[in-house]
Every structure is written in C-alpha cells, then in structure tokens.
Scaffold this motif. Structure first.
Motif: not given
Length: 93
Positions: A45-55
């Motif tokens: 999640x951090x590697x691939x989707x960190x820009x989406x956190x916390x949505x």
C-alpha cells in the motif's frame, strides 16, 4: 529537527493513517481486509498507493488496480478475503 527525525515522524504518520484507513475499511460493508491482509499488504500500500492515504475507497481501488504489482502474499490474502466476502454476500441474499 534533523532530516532523519522528520522522515521518521512522517513515516510513522503515514503508517498510522494507513492503519486507521484499513481499520475503518474493515468495519464498513464494502470490501473488508482481514488483519492478515493488513499485515501482508501494508508495504504494498505504501509502495503503490501512498498518494491515496487516507482515502479508504481510493486505497482499495488502487490496490485492486495494482493487483499485478502486489507481493504474492498480499495478493493471496486479498483474493482470499474478497472471495470470502463475496460468498458471504451471496449467502445473505
């Protein structure tokens, strides 16, 4: 503050935001990640989707969109959790 300390605080904040997001996701009626999936998928999640956190919906969509790039362990538990939830939803209809 040193750069290392700022990075450590930022990383801790991101980890906390992801954990809270996954925890909230687990309590919704949408796709729910198990504790094992949280453990196996945090790095992905951090590697691939960190820009989406916390949505939460965006994290979930990003993880499914990047399924082919997930680690084998994360992909396996997500597939298992998704199949179990889908079976549960069909059984309740």
């Amino acid at each position: 503050m040193t750069t290392l300390r700022i990075q450590t605080i930022r990383q801790a904040g991101l980890i906390l935001a992801f954990a809270v997001s996954i925890s909230a996701l687990s309590s919704t009626s949408s796709f729910a990640f198990s504790a094992e999936a949280q453990q196996m998928c945090t790095g992905d999640a951090f590697r691939l989707c960190s820009s989406e956190i916390p949505n939460i919906p965006k994290i979930t969509a990003c993880m499914f969109k990047n399924r082919s790039n997930l680690s084998a362990g994360c992909r396996a538990v997500m597939d298992r959790d998704y199949a179990a939830q889908k079976a549960s939803k069909v059984a309740s209809e």
